[in-house]
Motif scaffolding. Structure first.
Motif, PDB file in Angstrom:
ATOM      1  N   ASN A 244      -4.028 -23.388   0.918  1.00 41.75           N
ATOM      2  CA  ASN A 244      -3.621 -23.084   0.365  1.00 41.75           C
ATOM      3  C   ASN A 244      -3.669 -21.569  -0.538  1.00 41.75           C
ATOM      4  OD1 ASN A 244      -1.492 -24.764  -1.006  1.00 41.75           O
ATOM      5  ND2 ASN A 244      -2.217 -24.887  -2.578  1.00 41.75           N
ATOM      6  N   THR A 245      -3.922 -20.723   0.574  1.00 40.15           N
ATOM      7  CA  THR A 245      -4.075 -19.574  -0.231  1.00 40.15           C
ATOM      8  C   THR A 245      -2.580 -18.220   1.092  1.00 40.15           C
ATOM      9  OG1 THR A 245      -6.438 -19.779  -0.217  1.00 40.15           O
ATOM     10  CG2 THR A 245      -5.235 -17.018   0.398  1.00 40.15           C
ATOM     11  N   VAL A 246      -2.743 -17.689   0.920  1.00 42.00           N
ATOM     12  CA  VAL A 246      -2.419 -16.312   0.725  1.00 42.00           C
ATOM     13  C   VAL A 246      -2.865 -14.814   1.068  1.00 42.00           C
ATOM     14  CG1 VAL A 246      -0.743 -15.798  -1.330  1.00 42.00           C
ATOM     15  CG2 VAL A 246       0.481 -15.330   0.665  1.00 42.00           C
ATOM     16  N   TYR A 247      -2.646 -14.115   1.807  1.00 44.50           N
ATOM     17  CA  TYR A 247      -3.397 -13.125   2.473  1.00 44.50           C
ATOM     18  C   TYR A 247      -2.466 -11.481   2.681  1.00 44.50           C
ATOM     19  CZ  TYR A 247      -7.022 -16.668   3.445  1.00 44.50           C
ATOM     20  OH  TYR A 247      -8.020 -17.643   3.807  1.00 44.50           O
ATOM     21  N   LEU A 248      -2.917 -10.264   1.797  1.00 41.55           N
ATOM     22  CA  LEU A 248      -2.436  -9.755   2.117  1.00 41.55           C
ATOM     23  C   LEU A 248      -3.375  -7.961   3.557  1.00 41.55           C
ATOM     24  CD1 LEU A 248       0.510  -7.571   2.239  1.00 41.55           C
ATOM     25  CD2 LEU A 248      -0.808  -6.296   0.228  1.00 41.55           C
ATOM     26  N   GLN A 249      -3.690  -7.445   4.310  1.00 48.12           N
ATOM     27  CA  GLN A 249      -4.093  -7.466   5.042  1.00 48.12           C
ATOM     28  C   GLN A 249      -3.600  -6.407   4.690  1.00 48.12           C
ATOM     29  OE1 GLN A 249      -7.569  -8.110   6.495  1.00 48.12           O
ATOM     30  NE2 GLN A 249      -7.317  -5.619   7.207  1.00 48.12           N
ATOM     31  N   MET A 250      -4.507  -5.241   4.568  1.00 45.55           N
ATOM     32  CA  MET A 250      -4.130  -3.789   4.365  1.00 45.55           C
ATOM     33  C   MET A 250      -5.141  -2.933   5.072  1.00 45.55           C
ATOM     34  SD  MET A 250      -3.625  -3.757  -0.252  1.00 45.55           S
ATOM     35  CE  MET A 250      -5.102  -3.566  -0.096  1.00 45.55           C
ATOM     36  N   ASN A 251      -4.139  -2.250   5.814  1.00 47.25           N
ATOM     37  CA  ASN A 251      -4.630  -1.251   6.605  1.00 47.25           C
ATOM     38  C   ASN A 251      -4.719   0.294   6.982  1.00 47.25           C
ATOM     39  OD1 ASN A 251      -6.019  -3.671   8.117  1.00 47.25           O
ATOM     40  ND2 ASN A 251      -4.834  -3.366   9.157  1.00 47.25           N
ATOM     41  N   SER A 252      -4.842   1.135   7.367  1.00 38.68           N
ATOM     42  CA  SER A 252      -4.110   3.397   7.238  1.00 38.68           C
ATOM     43  C   SER A 252      -3.982   3.085   5.650  1.00 38.68           C
ATOM     44  CB  SER A 252      -3.568   3.143   8.222  1.00 38.68           C
ATOM     45  OG  SER A 252      -3.755   2.768   9.170  1.00 38.68           O
ATOM     46  N   LEU A 253      -5.009   2.753   4.832  1.00 39.93           N
ATOM     47  CA  LEU A 253      -4.974   2.626   3.575  1.00 39.93           C
ATOM     48  C   LEU A 253      -4.757   4.290   2.936  1.00 39.93           C
ATOM     49  CD1 LEU A 253      -6.243   0.153   1.742  1.00 39.93           C
ATOM     50  CD2 LEU A 253      -4.224   0.728   1.098  1.00 39.93           C
ATOM     51  N   LYS A 254      -3.706   4.948   2.077  1.00 30.36           N
ATOM     52  CA  LYS A 254      -3.217   5.454   1.473  1.00 30.36           C
ATOM     53  C   LYS A 254      -3.411   6.314   0.044  1.00 30.36           C
ATOM     54  CE  LYS A 254       0.449   6.182   5.214  1.00 30.36           C
ATOM     55  NZ  LYS A 254       1.993   6.474   5.531  1.00 30.36           N
ATOM     56  N   PRO A 255      -3.740   7.584  -0.325  1.00 31.06           N
ATOM     57  CA  PRO A 255      -3.659   7.205  -1.956  1.00 31.06           C
ATOM     58  C   PRO A 255      -2.327   6.156  -2.789  1.00 31.06           C
ATOM     59  CG  PRO A 255      -4.644   9.065  -1.181  1.00 31.06           C
ATOM     60  CD  PRO A 255      -3.708   8.647   0.713  1.00 31.06           C
ATOM     61  N   GLU A 256      -1.463   6.972  -2.265  1.00 29.52           N
ATOM     62  CA  GLU A 256       0.082   6.060  -2.645  1.00 29.52           C
ATOM     63  C   GLU A 256      -0.265   4.651  -3.270  1.00 29.52           C
ATOM     64  OE1 GLU A 256      -0.380   8.990  -0.400  1.00 29.52           O
ATOM     65  OE2 GLU A 256       1.387   8.967   0.987  1.00 29.52           O
ATOM     66  N   ASP A 257      -1.185   4.167  -2.027  1.00 29.35           N
ATOM     67  CA  ASP A 257      -0.865   2.802  -2.021  1.00 29.35           C
ATOM     68  C   ASP A 257      -2.294   1.791  -3.449  1.00 29.35           C
ATOM     69  OD1 ASP A 257      -1.678   3.064   1.544  1.00 29.35           O
ATOM     70  OD2 ASP A 257       0.239   1.948  -0.101  1.00 29.35           O
ATOM     71  N   THR A 258      -3.066   2.920  -4.199  1.00 30.85           N
ATOM     72  CA  THR A 258      -3.277   2.657  -4.738  1.00 30.85           C
ATOM     73  C   THR A 258      -2.421   2.090  -6.598  1.00 30.85           C
ATOM     74  OG1 THR A 258      -4.767   4.012  -4.763  1.00 30.85           O
ATOM     75  CG2 THR A 258      -4.608   3.606  -7.553  1.00 30.85           C
ATOM     76  N   ALA A 259      -2.770   1.120  -7.369  1.00 30.25           N
ATOM     77  CA  ALA A 259      -1.979   0.255  -7.725  1.00 30.25           C
ATOM     78  C   ALA A 259      -2.978  -0.799  -7.968  1.00 30.25           C
ATOM     79  CB  ALA A 259      -0.575  -0.758  -7.304  1.00 30.25           C
ATOM     80  N   VAL A 260      -2.443  -1.853  -9.018  1.00 27.81           N
ATOM     81  CA  VAL A 260      -2.801  -2.709  -8.621  1.00 27.81           C
ATOM     82  C   VAL A 260      -1.605  -4.197  -8.198  1.00 27.81           C
ATOM     83  CG1 VAL A 260      -2.396  -5.063 -10.870  1.00 27.81           C
ATOM     84  CG2 VAL A 260      -3.088  -2.981 -11.379  1.00 27.81           C
ATOM     85  N   TYR A 261      -2.349  -4.885  -7.507  1.00 29.04           N
ATOM     86  CA  TYR A 261      -1.457  -6.254  -6.569  1.00 29.04           C
ATOM     87  C   TYR A 261      -1.134  -7.221  -6.998  1.00 29.04           C
ATOM     88  CZ  TYR A 261      -1.289  -2.328  -3.232  1.00 29.04           C
ATOM     89  OH  TYR A 261      -1.173  -1.344  -2.182  1.00 29.04           O
ATOM     90  N   PHE A 262      -0.210  -7.898  -7.742  1.00 26.15           N
ATOM     91  CA  PHE A 262       0.473  -9.499  -7.598  1.00 26.15           C
ATOM     92  C   PHE A 262       0.496 -10.109  -6.254  1.00 26.15           C
ATOM     93  CE2 PHE A 262       0.204  -7.536 -11.872  1.00 26.15           C
ATOM     94  CZ  PHE A 262       0.309  -6.385 -12.298  1.00 26.15           C
ATOM     95  N   CYS A 263       0.191 -10.407  -6.712  1.00 25.10           N
ATOM     96  CA  CYS A 263       0.819 -12.228  -5.590  1.00 25.10           C
ATOM     97  C   CYS A 263       1.579 -13.457  -6.618  1.00 25.10           C
ATOM     98  CB  CYS A 263      -0.182 -12.701  -4.793  1.00 25.10           C
ATOM     99  SG  CYS A 263      -1.326 -13.984  -6.301  1.00 25.10           S
TER     100      CYS A 263
END
Length: 125
Positions: free
Chosen positions: A76-95
């Motif tokens: 009962n879980t959703v995932y977000l795999q994040m690769n090749s991260l960049k400084p502009e990906d910096t944020a609070v992430y909400f599901c």
């Protein structure tokens, strides 16, 4: 219904993280699931969505090819795999979970009726 997001942290440019969002109170089968993010001083931005099936997915232009959304119905879980991260990906992430989301609205915040509390992702340069 409650959504509990986790997995955020500090990572260097080019690194990877996997966010998790565990749902309780209902199953995640046959609902729309999404991730949004909000950086300081900016509006919340659509990141990715899985429309009622993990095989029908959508991505924001800035993350396409680097991020992957998936769901594990058994957990009962959703995932977000994040690769090749960049400084502009910096944020609070909400599901988010949408019980009545229609296909044309998957990128809109208003299409989702349950939200997690957010998890911080920081990418250092």
């Amino acid at each position: 219904v409650q959504l509990q997001a986790s997995g955020g942290g500090l990572v260097q440019t080019g690194g990877s993280l996997r966010l998790s969002c565990a749902a309780s109170g209902r199953t995640i089968s046959n609902v729309a699931l999404a991730w949004f993010r909000q950086a300081p001083g900016k509006e919340r931005e659509f990141v990715a969505a899985a429309f009622r099936s993990a095989t029908v997915t959508f991505y924001g232009n800035s993350v396409k090819g680097r991020f992957t959304i998936s769901r594990d119905s058994a957990k009962n879980t959703v995932y977000l795999q994040m690769n090749s991260l960049k400084p502009e990906d910096t944020a609070v992430y909400f599901c988010a979970l949408g019980e009545r989301t229609i296909l044309s609205t998957v990128r809109q915040e208003s299409a989702y009726n349950y939200w997690g509390q957010g998890t911080q992702v920081t990418v250092s340069s």
